[in-house]
Design a protein around this motif. Sequence first.
Motif: not given
Length: 332
Positions: A79, A178, A181, A197, A199-200, A203-204, A207
């Motif tokens: 990341k 998403r 952050g 929300t 997230m990396g 992952e989208v 998700a």
Amino acid sequence: MKLHRAVLRACAVMLVSTVAMTGAMTGAASAASYELNINTALTTDDPIYKGLERLRDRVAERTGGELAIRIFPGSQLGKDEDVLEQARAGANVAVVVDGGRLAVFVPEFGVLGGPYLVSGFDQVRKIVTSPMFDAWNAKLKAASGHTALSFNWWQGDRNLLTNRAVTGPADLAGVRMRTPGAPVWMETIRAMGATPTPMGWAEVYPALQQQVIDAVEAQTPAAYGARLYEVTSHLTKTAHISLITGLVTSAAWVDSLPAEMQTALKEESLAAGDYASGLTGESIVALEADMASKGMTVTEIDVTPFREATAGVYELLGYTELKQTIDAMLAE
């Protein structure tokens, strides 16, 4: 706690060294005296990746192959935050990253992700090549040991990708969206009416597919590269954030290079950022048309309600005076 961070940094350096050794064993850049490993979350067909390829080739040419650049798409080195920590430890890594992720070290960088800050690449470039930005970069080196080689890697305007039509903030009530952050991103999405929300990026897609989230906000090239048109049905052009990113690495590592090599790396990074940003601008219309041909509804809306809803983000995060300074700079 200090010992724990030291151990993490040591492990980070060992990890990157292992990656570099693996590359050398496979014949990659084995003749180079210096090597820089660049991480990006983006795919190989993204304009930013094309810019990184140009940087790799031009630096190799200017240094006679003494400085080799290796590119790792799809966050192969980890990341963004992890790679920043590796760079902080002095490792020979760099990452394409937005200002929000640097704001934890130098708060001023966070303003670059503010809502409706700029209009177009020319304004982006004016900010990130200014004496004001140079001062931020100097503070970054002192605060965390990072340095931005250039920050003119414009990835386009970020829009909403949802599974229902959106015309104003009220349509986003209860929508889990998403976003990265960083506080400026989180507060912008919250002000727009959605529930942020983090997230990396990798992952989208799953998700959205599994309905862990309802929507995402992203720039068109990244959304297309991630095939988000398969898991969302509406692209609403809010252009709420202009994604300004830069190539950030270890200041100590850069300082270890011969002076002429440092100059070549920085100059070619700026030129490559201009090149990639130009490709981004050229690609957007065609990519949106292709997404529409695949069934996505692409909608232009009046963004005034969103602009008004997010105006208070700058004051909330303490950027009021800085925003005024930037507005005055852009008006000159």
